[in-house]
Design a protein around this motif. Sequence first.
Motif, PDB file in Angstrom:
ATOM      1  N   SER A   1       0.836  -1.193   0.000  1.00 15.43           N
ATOM      2  CA  SER A   1       0.000   0.000   0.000  1.00 15.43           C
ATOM      3  C   SER A   1       0.870   1.242   0.000  1.00 15.43           C
ATOM      4  O   SER A   1       1.972   1.248   0.542  1.00 15.43           O
ATOM      5  N   LYS A   2       0.353   2.308  -0.603  1.00 19.74           N
ATOM      6  CA  LYS A   2       1.056   3.585  -0.556  1.00 19.74           C
ATOM      7  C   LYS A   2       0.872   4.266   0.789  1.00 19.74           C
ATOM      8  O   LYS A   2       1.554   5.234   1.095  1.00 19.74           O
ATOM      9  N   LEU A   3      -0.070   3.762   1.578  1.00 18.50           N
ATOM     10  CA  LEU A   3      -0.269   4.320   2.905  1.00 18.50           C
ATOM     11  C   LEU A   3       0.776   3.782   3.868  1.00 18.50           C
ATOM     12  O   LEU A   3       1.136   2.604   3.827  1.00 18.50           O
ATOM     13  N   ARG A   4       1.245   4.642   4.756  1.00 26.04           N
ATOM     14  CA  ARG A   4       2.217   4.204   5.755  1.00 26.04           C
ATOM     15  C   ARG A   4       1.662   3.070   6.605  1.00 26.04           C
ATOM     16  O   ARG A   4       2.382   2.118   6.943  1.00 26.04           O
ATOM     17  N   SER A   5       0.386   3.158   6.967  1.00 25.72           N
ATOM     18  CA  SER A   5      -0.230   2.121   7.798  1.00 25.72           C
ATOM     19  C   SER A   5      -0.250   0.763   7.114  1.00 25.72           C
ATOM     20  O   SER A   5      -0.344  -0.281   7.781  1.00 25.72           O
ATOM     21  N   GLY A   6      -0.137   0.764   5.786  1.00 25.05           N
ATOM     22  CA  GLY A   6      -0.120  -0.498   5.059  1.00 25.05           C
ATOM     23  C   GLY A   6       1.063  -1.373   5.411  1.00 25.05           C
ATOM     24  O   GLY A   6       1.002  -2.598   5.259  1.00 25.05           O
ATOM     25  N   ARG A   7       2.133  -0.756   5.908  1.00 24.93           N
ATOM     26  CA  ARG A   7       3.294  -1.552   6.337  1.00 24.93           C
ATOM     27  C   ARG A   7       2.927  -2.466   7.504  1.00 24.93           C
ATOM     28  O   ARG A   7       3.535  -3.506   7.703  1.00 24.93           O
ATOM     29  N   TRP A   8       1.955  -2.055   8.295  1.00 25.79           N
ATOM     30  CA  TRP A   8       1.485  -2.879   9.402  1.00 25.79           C
ATOM     31  C   TRP A   8       0.423  -3.897   8.949  1.00 25.79           C
ATOM     32  O   TRP A   8       0.462  -5.050   9.347  1.00 25.79           O
ATOM     33  N   PHE A   9      -0.503  -3.435   8.099  1.00 24.33           N
ATOM     34  CA  PHE A   9      -1.723  -4.213   7.867  1.00 24.33           C
ATOM     35  C   PHE A   9      -1.740  -5.023   6.566  1.00 24.33           C
ATOM     36  O   PHE A   9      -2.521  -5.959   6.439  1.00 24.33           O
ATOM     37  N   ASP A  10      -0.900  -4.681   5.594  1.00 27.96           N
ATOM     38  CA  ASP A  10      -0.989  -5.338   4.287  1.00 27.96           C
ATOM     39  C   ASP A  10      -0.216  -6.649   4.158  1.00 27.96           C
ATOM     40  O   ASP A  10      -0.676  -7.569   3.468  1.00 27.96           O
ATOM     41  N   PRO A  11       0.949  -6.802   4.770  1.00 32.79           N
ATOM     42  CA  PRO A  11       1.770  -7.980   4.457  1.00 32.79           C
ATOM     43  C   PRO A  11       1.104  -9.307   4.848  1.00 32.79           C
ATOM     44  O   PRO A  11       0.447  -9.419   5.894  1.00 32.79           O
ATOM     45  N   ASP A  12       1.296 -10.300   3.977  1.00 27.92           N
ATOM     46  CA  ASP A  12       0.854 -11.675   4.277  1.00 27.92           C
ATOM     47  C   ASP A  12       1.981 -12.319   5.085  1.00 27.92           C
ATOM     48  O   ASP A  12       2.799 -13.079   4.574  1.00 27.92           O
TER      49      ASP A  12
END
Length: 576
Positions: free
Chosen positions: A9-20
């Motif tokens: 994700s381009k969102l910073r929070s995606g580093r927490w929530f996106d990875p499998d």
Amino acid sequence: MASNPSDESKLRSGRWFDPDSLRGFGHRSRLKGMGYDDQDYRGKPVVAILNTWSDLNTCHSHFPERVQEVKRGIWQMGGFPVEIPVMSLGEMMMKPTTMLYRNLLAMETEEALRCHPIDAAVLMGGCDKTVPAMIMGAISADLPAIFLPAGPMLKARWKDQTLGSGSDAWKYWDERRAGNLCDEAWGEIENCIARSAGTCMTMGTASTMAAIAESMGLTLPGASSVPAVISEHSRLAVATGRRAVQLAQEKLCPSDLLTPESFDNAIVTSMAIGGSTNAIVHIIAMARRAGFDLTLERFDELSRTTPVLANIRPAGKFLMEDFFDAGGLTALLKQLGEHIQGSCQTVNGSTLAENIARAEVIDPDIIRSTGDPISPTGGTFVLRGNLAPSGCIIKPTAASPRLLEHTGSAVVFDTYAELKAKLNDPDTGITPDSVLILRNAGPQGGPGFPEWGMLPIPDHLLKQGIRDLVRISDARMSGTSYGTCVLHVAPEAAVGGPLALVRNGDMIQLSIKERRLDLLVDDQELAQRRKSWSAPKPKYERGYGAMFLKHVTQADAGCDFDFLHHGEETPDPEIY
């Protein structure tokens, strides 16, 4: 469903929530444990609401309602709001002073933003030190952020008198000590002077710092003037939440907005509103967080050319509710014309000039024009001299004209406790021409730089009708205070500044015209006195207090911690 690990994700929070990954699984599952679904947060900007509410902070007592309104705005724009409580600095209740804890809240703000999955933040504050503390932390974290001021309380009435919190408390306390106010009347004033939630309704430090935040472009236009408990403030909260989501999407950070010109606007605004003397310390601290080496010289330069336009107590007649009704800060900034640098960008995406273009002055007695100012020069002056080689400040618009050029004999108090014990002792020898000196009340000596600078007038002089003396200290004073009070003397006495060498009977010369403060003692005598001076024992030997004393800078450098000034970028946390 977990996303493809390569589809970041381009969102910073995606580093927490996106990875499998196991960590991503943990982050998502804990949100679901709180009742949130994927639809609530996946791919949406996470907006932190840093809330400084507390049951012991009157100024913020409406924040539980406002935080829900901020959340409403965030949901409306497709964001995911998360409330993060941070330290509440309630000026009235915290001892020895909230200034001791400003840097602690700044550190907490910075680290709370950095360590959590946050894309943008709404900073909720108002009571004096919360404003600079949160902005300092947000500058250092450099994530998209917008400030929501608490707003001033409604103006109060006692019989036929309009009351301003702070300023009138000082005034009526003096009248009570002079024997002009009975206990019953004093109790009536106590019951009505703080009329609602919100900050002081005078142009104290809270309203000054809110105005400065707006002039720097860190709030929505007009936000700093809205009273705390009217419907406009609720709508402001919702609009602030909506804009925070857009900030996350635009990735508009404090470093994109703040420039040397932004801080010039902050100084000019503070001078034009007759703002709190505390603003100087806070503006310097914020500027140095942003990487700009702002000094007292710049305040002096802009003070000499900036007129005071706001007719608001303690320097003027009216209160913040009147200021709002008269057009608020946007109208005042428009009146300033070329004194303000309108090309500066602001948090709503427009320039400051664009934000104030349609502003209108409704009452020209409350918001004056540059042709009819309260004062032709700024509300705060910077003084220098052999008693304050690194500078000190005074608010001449709140001082007695008869004392602005004055030479008098010093009456020295080493501590505030000594001041209280000896002030009314006839043997102390205080006369209308005396110069009261309080030392060991600065960042180190206080410790924490308390608001002791409006030294009380002795009872016997109050009964004679005297309401002001020249008073000098290395302390601060409340933005609601008034009088001929010279403040922030630097270096402070506790680190060996010249204030430490003053003795009873020394002649002190104050000249506002020359912007000087001098101890009329020859250099040879002062050198002899210095040989016998020794530094006081530190008040704190452990804990936060010890860290404060080790790292706090002097008043002229902003009283921030030396290790928190702008420097190498602190990296975002690693997420494994």
